[in-house]
Structure formats: C-alpha cells, structure tokens
Design a protein around this motif. Structure first.
Motif, short mmCIF file in Angstrom:
data_model
loop_
_atom_site.label_atom_id
_atom_site.label_comp_id
_atom_site.label_asym_id
_atom_site.label_seq_id
_atom_site.Cartn_x
_atom_site.Cartn_y
_atom_site.Cartn_z
N PHE A 8 14.49 64.07 72.74
CA PHE A 8 14.31 62.64 72.88
C PHE A 8 14.03 62.23 74.32
CE2 PHE A 8 17.41 62.19 69.12
CZ PHE A 8 16.39 62.43 68.24
N SER A 9 14.69 62.90 75.27
CA SER A 9 14.62 62.45 76.64
C SER A 9 13.24 62.64 77.27
CB SER A 9 15.67 63.19 77.48
OG SER A 9 15.44 64.59 77.47
N ASN A 10 12.39 63.41 76.64
CA ASN A 10 11.05 63.60 77.22
C ASN A 10 10.03 62.59 76.68
OD1 ASN A 10 10.25 64.47 74.69
ND2 ASN A 10 10.18 66.64 75.21
N GLY A 11 10.51 61.55 75.99
CA GLY A 11 9.63 60.49 75.53
C GLY A 11 8.91 60.78 74.24
N SER A 12 9.49 61.66 73.41
CA SER A 12 8.80 62.03 72.18
C SER A 12 8.90 60.98 71.08
CB SER A 12 9.36 63.36 71.65
OG SER A 12 10.72 63.21 71.30
N ILE A 13 9.77 59.99 71.24
CA ILE A 13 9.87 58.94 70.23
C ILE A 13 8.82 57.87 70.55
CG2 ILE A 13 11.32 57.14 69.24
CD1 ILE A 13 13.74 58.84 69.86
N GLY A 14 7.80 57.83 69.72
CA GLY A 14 6.73 56.86 69.93
C GLY A 14 6.80 55.65 69.03
N ASP A 55 2.17 52.48 74.53
CA ASP A 55 2.17 53.64 73.63
C ASP A 55 3.51 53.75 72.90
OD1 ASP A 55 1.21 55.90 72.36
OD2 ASP A 55 2.02 57.24 73.90
N PHE A 56 4.07 52.63 72.50
CA PHE A 56 5.32 52.62 71.76
C PHE A 56 5.28 51.46 70.77
CE2 PHE A 56 9.67 51.19 71.00
CZ PHE A 56 10.28 52.39 70.63
N ARG A 57 5.69 51.73 69.53
CA ARG A 57 5.68 50.70 68.49
C ARG A 57 7.08 50.53 67.92
NH1 ARG A 57 2.32 52.49 64.07
NH2 ARG A 57 2.98 54.56 64.74
N TYR A 58 7.39 49.28 67.55
CA TYR A 58 8.75 48.96 67.13
C TYR A 58 8.76 47.93 66.01
CZ TYR A 58 13.36 46.64 67.55
OH TYR A 58 14.59 46.06 67.31
N ALA A 59 9.62 48.15 65.03
CA ALA A 59 9.86 47.18 63.95
C ALA A 59 11.35 46.96 63.82
CB ALA A 59 9.29 47.70 62.63
N ASN A 60 11.75 45.71 63.61
CA ASN A 60 13.15 45.40 63.32
C ASN A 60 13.19 44.71 61.96
OD1 ASN A 60 15.78 44.21 63.14
ND2 ASN A 60 15.99 44.48 65.36
N LEU A 61 13.67 45.44 60.96
CA LEU A 61 13.68 44.97 59.58
C LEU A 61 14.99 44.31 59.19
CD1 LEU A 61 12.12 48.21 58.02
CD2 LEU A 61 10.91 46.20 58.88
N ALA A 62 15.97 44.30 60.09
CA ALA A 62 17.31 43.84 59.76
C ALA A 62 17.35 42.34 59.49
CB ALA A 62 18.26 44.19 60.90
N VAL A 63 18.22 41.96 58.55
CA VAL A 63 18.42 40.55 58.20
C VAL A 63 19.92 40.30 58.03
CG1 VAL A 63 17.96 38.72 56.53
CG2 VAL A 63 16.18 40.38 57.07
N ARG A 64 20.40 39.26 58.67
CA ARG A 64 21.83 38.91 58.62
C ARG A 64 22.31 38.72 57.18
NH1 ARG A 64 20.09 33.28 61.34
NH2 ARG A 64 18.53 34.75 62.09
N GLY A 65 23.55 39.10 56.94
CA GLY A 65 24.17 38.86 55.64
C GLY A 65 23.82 39.86 54.55
N ASP A 85 9.06 57.52 64.07
CA ASP A 85 9.73 58.73 64.56
C ASP A 85 11.24 58.60 64.45
OD1 ASP A 85 7.25 59.81 65.30
OD2 ASP A 85 7.35 58.87 67.29
N LEU A 86 11.76 57.38 64.61
CA LEU A 86 13.20 57.13 64.62
C LEU A 86 13.53 55.92 63.75
CD1 LEU A 86 16.13 57.40 65.89
CD2 LEU A 86 15.31 55.82 67.67
N VAL A 87 14.60 56.04 62.97
CA VAL A 87 15.18 54.91 62.24
C VAL A 87 16.65 54.83 62.62
CG1 VAL A 87 15.91 54.03 59.98
CG2 VAL A 87 13.61 54.95 60.28
N THR A 88 17.13 53.63 62.97
CA THR A 88 18.57 53.41 63.08
C THR A 88 19.02 52.71 61.81
OG1 THR A 88 18.21 51.33 64.32
CG2 THR A 88 18.60 53.33 65.60
N PHE A 89 20.06 53.27 61.20
CA PHE A 89 20.53 52.79 59.90
C PHE A 89 21.99 52.39 60.01
CE2 PHE A 89 21.63 54.15 55.30
CZ PHE A 89 21.42 52.87 54.83
N CYS A 90 22.23 51.08 60.15
CA CYS A 90 23.58 50.53 60.25
C CYS A 90 23.79 49.57 59.09
CB CYS A 90 23.76 49.81 61.58
SG CYS A 90 23.35 50.81 63.04
N ALA A 91 24.59 49.95 58.13
CA ALA A 91 24.74 49.15 56.92
C ALA A 91 26.08 49.44 56.27
CB ALA A 91 23.60 49.46 55.94
N GLY A 92 26.50 48.52 55.41
CA GLY A 92 27.74 48.67 54.66
C GLY A 92 28.86 47.80 55.17
#
Length: 265
Positions: A8-14, A55-65, A85-92
C-alpha cells in the motif's frame, strides 16, 4: 498484514470505495458546502497524495442510519460493480443499537458480505466498534459492542482483511473527539480515525492519531449537569422518538459520491 503495508505504501491503491452508515458518511464533520466530510474522505486524501495528480478515484456510498442488510443490498453490490482497489466496510453498528439484537447473528450476516467482497475486490478494510464505556446511553451496550468487535477481528483473520481497530484508539475516549450529539465523531475525531486508517494501510501519516489532547480546564458539576440536560433535550429525546416511530435519519438521503471520480477536479 505486513506485506499489505509494504504494498500500500508505494501508492498502489488507485481507487477506493467507502461503504457504511453515518460513521463513514462523515456525520459530525460538516464541510463548507454543507456536505459531511468524515474520516473516509480524509483517508481518500491521504491515499491520493501517494499517487500522481488526478490519478486517484474515490466513491463514498455510505448513508446515515442504514442497517447491515440495507448496506449489503445497496452499497456492497455497488462497490463490487465499481471494482475499486480498496473497500472500507464498516457496518452493523445500527443493528447492534437496536433492542433485542443479537451480535452473533449480525456478525454471521456481516461475514457473508465480507466473503463476497473479498472474492471480487483486492483489499477490504474492516472496522471494529468503539469502546463506549464513557458514552451516555451507549455505555450499557458495551458488552454487545465488544462481542461484535471480537467477531469482526475473527472475520478479518479468516478472510485476510486489514483491521481499523477503533476499540483500541485511546484518543477517541476524550469527549472532544465526539460531536455535540455524543453519537457521532467531531471533525477532530474523524481526523484521528483517518490517520489510524492510514497507518493500518502502511502510509506515512502527518500526525499521530493517539497524540494527547491539549490540556482542558476542569468542568464543575453544575456545568456537566447543564450540558447533560441540554444534550438530552436536543439529541436524546429526538433520537428515541425516531426509533419509536420507525424513522431513520437516513430517510430520503442518498450517497454523496456514488461513482468513482477523481478526488480533485
């Protein structure tokens, strides 16, 4: 996850897609345009800084509640479609707050979604719960949250996922890490979580997320009592009312970044 940190530290997450509820949407951290910022947006900036310009793309799909099953149906499916390349999954978390909820059952459904994501996405970062021992209303749920957190760590081990361990982040035990509603992080709290997430991914972050807070004057008992009364009237009563009416703070709210777009125009 030492190999991941080096990679990750070499910038591989695009590209990065954030999945979750109000925590990941950024509630408590308002931006100048009225849209919440939050730790996930701040993490995206840290990741973007590892890449060439635009050279980096980002989506935030999270919705309150949103509850876990809603997140899986609406957001996990979309994240798989986007293929970042990466998903953060915080749920429950919202499920655990509901009376009578079973953290074992929630964890079983959560793991099914993690397995689905891991089969389709390169890296999935999971989030534990916070230690709520000092949070009014939520402190009595500490046992359930701890059980769910233990499940999340075990799920991460089974599926080879890095973990954003919020339970061990001591700096968010300070009241200044929390918004006035005492349920969502403040801008400083979101910043500290973003820094810790960056550390988990092996990034050189600009500050220590667990650095001590500046000294704060001692509050009197009367000030604490006055703050608690104000909080109960302004936040607790409406929160309970929504649950009794079956309403969600996320009703009629849509994801703020539903597509993978360049972080900076």
């Amino acid at each position: 996850m030492a190999d991941d940190k080096e990679r990750f530290s070499n910038g591989s997450i695009g590209s990065y897609a954030a999945v979750g509820d109000s925590f990941t949407e950024g509630v408590g951290d308002p931006g100048p345009d009225g849209v919440f910022v939050g730790w996930a947006d701040r993490l995206a900036v840290l990741l973007s800084d590892q890449r060439p310009h635009d050279d980096f793309r980002y989506a935030n799909l999270a919705v309150r509640g949103r509850l876990l099953d809603q997140i899986v149906a609406e957001q996990v499916a979309r994240a798989i479609e986007l293929g970042p390349d990466l998903v953060t999954f915080c749920a429950g978390g919202n499920d655990i707050l509901r009376p009578g909820s079973d953290p074992d059952d929630v964890a079983e459904r959560y793991e099914a979604a993690v397995a689905d994501l891991r089969a389709r996405v390169g890296t999935v970062l999971l989030c534990t719960g916070f230690d709520t021992r000092g949070v009014p209303v939520l402190r009595h749920l500490r046992g359930k949250i701890a059980t769910y957190t233990a499940h999340v760590r075990a799920i991460a081990d089974r599926h080879g996922c890095p973990v954003l361990d919020l339970w061990s982040l001591r700096s968010v035990q300070d009241r200044r890490a929390w918004d006035a509603d005492r349920l969502h992080l403040s801008p400083d709290g979101h910043t500290r979580v973003a820094l810790r997430a960056g550390q988990v991914l092996g990034l050189d972050v600009p500050a220590d997320p667990d650095q001590p807070w500046p000294p704060e004057g001692q509050r009197t008992a009367a000030e604490v009592r006055r703050d608690n009364i104000h909080w109960a009237r302004e936040y607790l009563v409406p929160w309970i009312g929504r649950r009794l009416r079956g309403e969600s703070s996320g009703d009629h709210v849509e994801a703020k970044r539903p597509d993978l777009l360049p972080l900076r125009p």
